[in-house]
Design a protein around this motif. Structure first.
Motif, PDB file in Angstrom:
ATOM      1  N   SER A 141       0.566   5.747   0.174  1.00  0.00           N
ATOM      2  CA  SER A 141      -0.556   6.865   0.107  1.00  0.00           C
ATOM      3  C   SER A 141      -0.762   7.638  -1.173  1.00  0.00           C
ATOM      4  O   SER A 141       0.190   7.368  -2.083  1.00  0.00           O
ATOM      5  N   SER A 176       0.840  -1.161  -0.023  1.00  0.00           N
ATOM      6  CA  SER A 176       0.145  -0.056  -0.119  1.00  0.00           C
ATOM      7  C   SER A 176       0.893   1.390  -0.147  1.00  0.00           C
ATOM      8  O   SER A 176       1.853   1.046   0.412  1.00  0.00           O
ATOM      9  N   GLU A 180      -3.909   4.533  -0.523  1.00  0.00           N
ATOM     10  CA  GLU A 180      -4.808   5.197   0.610  1.00  0.00           C
ATOM     11  C   GLU A 180      -5.029   6.824   0.539  1.00  0.00           C
ATOM     12  O   GLU A 180      -3.660   7.295   0.234  1.00  0.00           O
ATOM     13  N   LYS A 181      -5.805   7.173   0.699  1.00  0.00           N
ATOM     14  CA  LYS A 181      -6.227   8.685   0.900  1.00  0.00           C
ATOM     15  C   LYS A 181      -6.747   9.012   2.369  1.00  0.00           C
ATOM     16  O   LYS A 181      -7.619   8.377   2.855  1.00  0.00           O
ATOM     17  N   VAL A 213      -2.536  -1.162  -2.949  1.00  0.00           N
ATOM     18  CA  VAL A 213      -3.488  -0.409  -2.225  1.00  0.00           C
ATOM     19  C   VAL A 213      -3.141   1.206  -2.428  1.00  0.00           C
ATOM     20  O   VAL A 213      -1.993   1.297  -1.891  1.00  0.00           O
ATOM     21  N   ARG A 224      -7.216   5.835   4.524  1.00  0.00           N
ATOM     22  CA  ARG A 224      -8.344   5.037   4.131  1.00  0.00           C
ATOM     23  C   ARG A 224      -8.157   4.518   2.644  1.00  0.00           C
ATOM     24  O   ARG A 224      -7.678   5.190   1.784  1.00  0.00           O
ATOM     25  N   PRO A 225      -8.154   3.190   2.474  1.00  0.00           N
ATOM     26  CA  PRO A 225      -8.056   2.597   1.171  1.00  0.00           C
ATOM     27  C   PRO A 225      -8.957   2.960   0.324  1.00  0.00           C
ATOM     28  O   PRO A 225     -10.221   3.208   0.609  1.00  0.00           O
TER      29      PRO A 225
END
Length: 74
Positions: free
Chosen positions: A5, A3, A28-29, A26, A32-33
């Protein structure tokens, strides 16, 4: 599954592509994915039910998601 950001994905897009070629990533922002980036071969395999019938050159075009407004977000 790796993952990163959204900021890292934006400023390190080449790295994101390299990672996604070997395994889904993944993005994430705000912790949160929000999306998964994967290789076109994996996308074709998933789309075709793992039959292996499709090749990357005939993958269906991807339509951009509709932009959501702040009031639509939960």
């Amino acid at each position: 599954m790796q993952s990163m950001s959204a900021k890292d994905a934006k400023y390190g897009f080449g790295r994101l592509i390299d990672l996604a070629r070997s395994e889904p990533v993944v993005v994430e922002k705000h912790g949160r994915p929000v999306v998964v980036v994967l290789a076109i071969e994996e996308y074709a395999r998933l789309r075709d039910g793992a039959s292996g019938a499709a090749t990357p050159s005939v993958a269906a075009p991807i339509k951009p998601a509709a932009k959501r407004t702040r009031t639509e977000r939960a």
